[in-house]
Design a protein around this motif. Structure first.
Motif, PDB file in Angstrom:
ATOM      1  N   ALA A   1       0.780  -1.352  -0.047  1.00 19.67           N
ATOM      2  CA  ALA A   1       0.053   0.048   0.020  1.00 19.67           C
ATOM      3  C   ALA A   1       0.712   1.423  -0.031  1.00 19.67           C
ATOM      4  O   ALA A   1       2.003   1.233   0.424  1.00 19.67           O
ATOM      5  N   PRO A   2       0.625   2.268  -0.853  1.00 15.82           N
ATOM      6  CA  PRO A   2       1.234   3.472  -0.807  1.00 15.82           C
ATOM      7  C   PRO A   2       0.795   4.365   0.600  1.00 15.82           C
ATOM      8  O   PRO A   2      -0.122   4.227   1.010  1.00 15.82           O
ATOM      9  N   GLN A   3       1.855   5.074   0.968  1.00 12.81           N
ATOM     10  CA  GLN A   3       1.577   5.938   2.015  1.00 12.81           C
ATOM     11  C   GLN A   3       1.204   7.400   1.507  1.00 12.81           C
ATOM     12  O   GLN A   3       2.069   8.256   1.185  1.00 12.81           O
ATOM     13  N   VAL A   4      -0.195   7.456   1.410  1.00 17.00           N
ATOM     14  CA  VAL A   4      -0.772   8.733   0.781  1.00 17.00           C
ATOM     15  C   VAL A   4      -1.981   9.170   1.613  1.00 17.00           C
ATOM     16  O   VAL A   4      -2.402   8.304   2.408  1.00 17.00           O
ATOM     17  N   GLY A   5      -2.120  10.436   1.541  1.00 12.80           N
ATOM     18  CA  GLY A   5      -3.061  11.041   2.054  1.00 12.80           C
ATOM     19  C   GLY A   5      -4.356  10.387   2.321  1.00 12.80           C
ATOM     20  O   GLY A   5      -5.209  10.208   3.093  1.00 12.80           O
ATOM     21  N   ASP A   6      -4.743   9.985   1.108  1.00 17.23           N
ATOM     22  CA  ASP A   6      -6.041   9.311   0.907  1.00 17.23           C
ATOM     23  C   ASP A   6      -6.325   8.023   1.829  1.00 17.23           C
ATOM     24  O   ASP A   6      -7.362   7.688   2.020  1.00 17.23           O
ATOM     25  N   VAL A   7      -5.302   7.289   2.032  1.00 15.91           N
ATOM     26  CA  VAL A   7      -5.187   6.137   2.795  1.00 15.91           C
ATOM     27  C   VAL A   7      -5.498   6.578   4.464  1.00 15.91           C
ATOM     28  O   VAL A   7      -6.424   6.035   4.774  1.00 15.91           O
ATOM     29  N   ASP A   8      -4.963   7.556   4.828  1.00 15.92           N
ATOM     30  CA  ASP A   8      -5.280   8.172   6.023  1.00 15.92           C
ATOM     31  C   ASP A   8      -6.730   8.467   6.339  1.00 15.92           C
ATOM     32  O   ASP A   8      -7.300   8.347   7.114  1.00 15.92           O
TER      33      ASP A   8
ATOM     34  N   VAL B   1       1.072  22.158  -1.789  1.00 19.07           N
ATOM     35  CA  VAL B   1       1.776  20.711  -2.023  1.00 19.07           C
ATOM     36  C   VAL B   1       1.154  19.578  -1.475  1.00 19.07           C
ATOM     37  O   VAL B   1       1.381  18.457  -1.822  1.00 19.07           O
ATOM     38  N   HIS B   2       0.255  19.943  -0.549  1.00 21.40           N
ATOM     39  CA  HIS B   2      -0.332  18.764   0.255  1.00 21.40           C
ATOM     40  C   HIS B   2      -1.172  17.798  -0.738  1.00 21.40           C
ATOM     41  O   HIS B   2      -1.450  16.711  -0.755  1.00 21.40           O
ATOM     42  N   HIS B   3      -1.611  18.477  -1.862  1.00 18.93           N
ATOM     43  CA  HIS B   3      -2.355  17.825  -2.871  1.00 18.93           C
ATOM     44  C   HIS B   3      -1.514  16.945  -3.409  1.00 18.93           C
ATOM     45  O   HIS B   3      -2.332  15.598  -3.666  1.00 18.93           O
ATOM     46  N   ILE B   4      -0.311  16.893  -3.497  1.00 16.33           N
ATOM     47  CA  ILE B   4       0.585  15.949  -4.155  1.00 16.33           C
ATOM     48  C   ILE B   4       0.795  14.933  -3.190  1.00 16.33           C
ATOM     49  O   ILE B   4       0.502  13.566  -3.654  1.00 16.33           O
ATOM     50  N   GLU B   5       0.866  15.161  -1.866  1.00 23.92           N
ATOM     51  CA  GLU B   5       0.865  14.177  -1.079  1.00 23.92           C
ATOM     52  C   GLU B   5      -0.227  13.454  -0.822  1.00 23.92           C
ATOM     53  O   GLU B   5      -0.295  12.071  -0.163  1.00 23.92           O
ATOM     54  N   ARG B   6      -1.525  13.756  -1.227  1.00 21.01           N
ATOM     55  CA  ARG B   6      -2.519  13.046  -1.272  1.00 21.01           C
ATOM     56  C   ARG B   6      -2.675  11.983  -2.246  1.00 21.01           C
ATOM     57  O   ARG B   6      -3.113  10.916  -1.869  1.00 21.01           O
ATOM     58  N   GLY B   7      -1.721  12.010  -3.295  1.00 21.28           N
ATOM     59  CA  GLY B   7      -2.118  10.983  -4.374  1.00 21.28           C
ATOM     60  C   GLY B   7      -0.548  10.301  -4.538  1.00 21.28           C
ATOM     61  O   GLY B   7      -0.442   9.197  -5.317  1.00 21.28           O
TER      62      GLY B   7
ATOM     63  N   VAL C   1       3.054  29.867  -7.858  1.00 22.59           N
ATOM     64  CA  VAL C   1       1.889  29.459  -8.336  1.00 22.59           C
ATOM     65  C   VAL C   1       1.139  28.640  -7.262  1.00 22.59           C
ATOM     66  O   VAL C   1       1.746  27.942  -6.300  1.00 22.59           O
ATOM     67  N   GLU C   2      -0.060  28.591  -7.398  1.00 24.25           N
ATOM     68  CA  GLU C   2      -1.088  27.577  -6.580  1.00 24.25           C
ATOM     69  C   GLU C   2      -1.455  26.439  -7.050  1.00 24.25           C
ATOM     70  O   GLU C   2      -1.742  26.423  -8.272  1.00 24.25           O
ATOM     71  N   LEU C   3      -1.302  25.247  -6.402  1.00 28.58           N
ATOM     72  CA  LEU C   3      -1.513  24.105  -7.095  1.00 28.58           C
ATOM     73  C   LEU C   3      -2.908  23.566  -6.921  1.00 28.58           C
ATOM     74  O   LEU C   3      -3.326  23.539  -5.738  1.00 28.58           O
ATOM     75  N   PRO C   4      -3.648  23.452  -8.009  1.00 31.74           N
ATOM     76  CA  PRO C   4      -5.064  23.307  -7.906  1.00 31.74           C
ATOM     77  C   PRO C   4      -5.563  21.678  -7.472  1.00 31.74           C
ATOM     78  O   PRO C   4      -6.552  21.440  -6.604  1.00 31.74           O
ATOM     79  N   ASP C   5      -4.720  20.517  -7.855  1.00 31.63           N
ATOM     80  CA  ASP C   5      -5.108  19.226  -7.421  1.00 31.63           C
ATOM     81  C   ASP C   5      -3.758  18.555  -7.437  1.00 31.63           C
ATOM     82  O   ASP C   5      -2.807  18.995  -7.802  1.00 31.63           O
ATOM     83  N   VAL C   6      -4.176  17.068  -7.570  1.00 34.22           N
ATOM     84  CA  VAL C   6      -2.887  16.163  -7.146  1.00 34.22           C
ATOM     85  C   VAL C   6      -1.897  15.978  -8.379  1.00 34.22           C
ATOM     86  O   VAL C   6      -0.868  16.184  -8.368  1.00 34.22           O
TER      87      VAL C   6
END
Ligand code: UD1
Length: 416
Positions: free
Chosen positions: A27-34, A390-396, A363-368
Motif C-alpha cells: 500500500a502507498p503512504q498517501v493522504g487518501d489512505v489516512d 503541495v499537500h495535494h501532491i502528498e494526497r496521491g 503558483v497555487e496548485l489546484p489538485d494532485v
C-alpha cells in the motif's frame, strides 16, 4: 512502485464486506489512505496501518453514518454506501470531494444503487440511502465510469440474485478490485464488451492481496526524467498497465529499456511533438495528461492534447502558463475524434508549443496531478519557483518529495 491511490482506497472499502480481517500489501503512504482509514474507523472498523501493509477487521458494531467532517476530502464516501447498506440497511455519507476537475457528479452511482433496490435521498450535506436487502439488477452506465463501476461491484456482490452491468469501466484498478472481491468469495464474471456479471452471495470472507505498482506514478516519474533530459528507471509497475503510455512516448522519440522488473526511459536525441487524446482504458489515461502537457513544452514543435474523460481537467494550465509554458486552450475537439464535450464551452483541448523557455514563478496548485506537473515545470525552469498547496501532491503520490530529492531536485519547505 507502491500500489496505486486509485486502487488502495477501494480495496479498503471492499474489506468492509468481509466477515474476517483483510490485509492489503504494497500500500502507498498517501493522504487518501489516512482519510479512508479514519472514515472506516468512524464506521466501527479496526484499521491497522503499518508502512506498506493495511489490515482491516470488522468491529463489534457498525455505525451507519460517515461523519460530515469528511465532506469534500475525497471520492470514497459514495463507494461506502453499498457496503454500509449491506451491513446495516441504511447509510449516510457526506458529499464527495476529490480534485476540482469538472462537476464530478455522482448521478451514475445513485441511479445504480436505486436499480439495486436502494432508496436514495439527497440532503444539503450528503446522501442518505435505505434498503432492507439489495437485489440484483440490469444496469447500463451512460459512460464507463470507474467510480460507478466500483459502486456496482461493491454493492452487487452481496445482493440477492444476479446483476448485469453494461458499459462498465475496464481500468486495471477496477479489475484489481474485482479480483480482490473474488478472493473474498464473490462471484464475478468479466465478459467482453464492457459487461460484468455478478452473482450475489450471502457472505464474504476477509482476503489478502498485494497491490500492483501505480501506473500513474510510474508514468509521472518516467516523464520527470525525460523533461529534465535525464534517464529514470521505474521499478515494479507491470508493463501491460503502461502499454499506451509507452507507445505514445516512443512515438515522440523516447528510447525504452524494459525488463520484467523495471522500465527505463530516455530521449538522448530530443523529443518530437504529438497529438494525443485521453480516453478510457486501454486508451491514454486522463491522469497521464498533466505530466505529458509539460513534456510537450520540451518537444520540437506544436503538440495537441484533447481531454475527453473530464470536461474541466485543464484548469491547471494557467499555473503552467505563468511559468512560461506556451499553451493555448480551446473548447473544440482538437487532435482526435469529437468527444462528449463538443457542444459545450468547456476548454478541453490544448495546443502546446515547444521548446518553451520556462521560468520560475509563484503558483497555487489546484489538485494532485496538476500539482505534480507544476513541480516538473519548476524543475526545468530558470530560477526558483514557490509552489503553494503541495499537500495535494502528498494526497496521491507515495512520499513524492523523497522521490524528487532522489532524482536530484532541490527542494525547500516553506511555512505557507
Ligand atoms: C477515477 C480516478 C481518477 C481517474 C478517473 C478516470 C479515483 C479516486 N479516481 O475517478 O483518478 O481520472 O477514474 O480514470 O479512483 N461521471 C458522471 N456521473 C457519475 C460518475 C461519473 O457523469 O456519477 C462522469 C465524470 O464526470 C467523468 C466520467 O464520468 O466525465 C468519468 O468519471 P469516473 O470514471 O467515474 O472517474 P472517477 O471514478 O471519479
Amino acid at each position: 512502485m507502491r500500489g496505486s491511490k486509485n486502487a488502495v482506497t477501494k480495496h479498503m472499502v471492499a474489506a468492509m464486506l468481509g466477515d474476517g480481517p483483510s490485509v492489503i500489501r504494497n500500500a502507498p503512504q498517501v493522504g487518501d489512505v489516512d482519510i479512508t482509514a479514519a472514515m472506516l474507523e468512524s464506521a466501527g472498523f479496526h484499521v491497522g496501518l503499518e508502512d506498506s501493509e493495511i489490515t482491516i477487521a470488522p468491529g463489534s458494531e457498525v455505525r451507519t453514518r460517515v461523519p460530515e467532517a469528511f465532506t469534500g476530502l475525497n471520492r470514497i464516501p459514495i463507494l461506502m454506501l453499498g457496503p454500509l447498506l449491506h451491513l446495516t440497511g441504511e447509510a449516510f455519507v457526506p458529499l464527495v470531494g476529490g480534485d476540482p476537475i469538472g462537476r464530478r457528479p455522482v448521478d451514475f452511482h445513485a441511479e445504480a444503487l436505486t436499480a439495486l433496490g436502494a432508496e436514495i435521498a439527497y440532503g444539503p450535506t450528503g446522501i442518505t440511502a435505505k434498503a432492507s436487502r439489495l437485489h440484483g439488477a440490469r444496469i447500463t452506465l451512460p459512460y464507463p465510469s470507474v467510480g460507478a463501476t466500483e459502486t456496482v461491484l461493491l454493492s452487487a456482490v452481496l445482493a440477492e440474485g444476479k446483476t448485469v452491468l453494461r458499459n462498465a469501466a475496464t481500468e486495471p484498478e477496477v479489475v484489481e478490485l474485482a479480483l480482490f472481491l473474488q478472493r473474498m468469495g464473490a462471484h464475478i464474471e468479466l465478459s467482453p464488451d464492457r459487461r460484468i456479471v455478478i452473482e450475489g452471495v450471502p457472505r464474504l470472507r476477509g482476503a489478502s492481496t498485494r497491490l500492483a505498482g501505480d501506473r500513474l506514478e510510474a508514468f509521472s516519474y518516467l516523464v520527470a526524467g525525460l523533461i529534465t533530459g535525464g534517464e529514470v528507471r521505474v521499478h515494479g509497475c507491470p508493463q501491460d498497465r503502461l502499454v499506451t503510455a509507452i507507445t505514445t512516448l516512443a512515438r515522440m522519440g523516447t528510447r525504452f529499456d524494459i525488463t520484467d522488473e523495471w522500465i527505463t526511459a530516455s530521449a538522448p536525441d530530443g523529443l518530437q511533438p504529438a497529438a494525443v487524446h485521453t480516453d478510457t482504458h486501454p486508451g491514454f489515461m486522463t491522469d497521464w495528461q498533466q505530466p505529458l502537457m509539460v513534456l510537450f513544452t520540451r518537444a520540437n514543435g506544436m503538440s495537441v492534447l484533447h481531454e475527453t474523460v473530464f470536461e474541466n481537467r485543464l484548469v491547471y494550465v494557467p499555473a503552467l502558463q505563468k511559468m512560461g509554458c506556451e499553451i493555448e486552450v480551446f473548447p473544440n475537439c482538437l487532435g482526435g475524434p469529437a468527444c462528449r464535450f463538443h457542444d459545450g464551452n468547456a476548454l478541453h483541448s490544448a495546443v502546446i508549443r515547444g521548446v518553451s523557455k520556462l521560468r520560475g514563478a509563484e503558483v497555487e496548485l489546484p489538485d494532485v496531478r496538476a500539482g505534480f506537473s507544476a513541480v516538473l515545470a519548476a524543475a526545468v525552469a530558470d530560477g526558483p519557483s514557490a509552489l503553494h498547496g503541495v499537500h495535494h501532491i502528498e494526497r496521491g503520490y507515495h512520499r513524492p518529495f523523497d522521490q524528487f530529492a532522489s532524482l536530484g531536485l532541490r527542494l525547500a519547505h516553506g511555512s505557507a
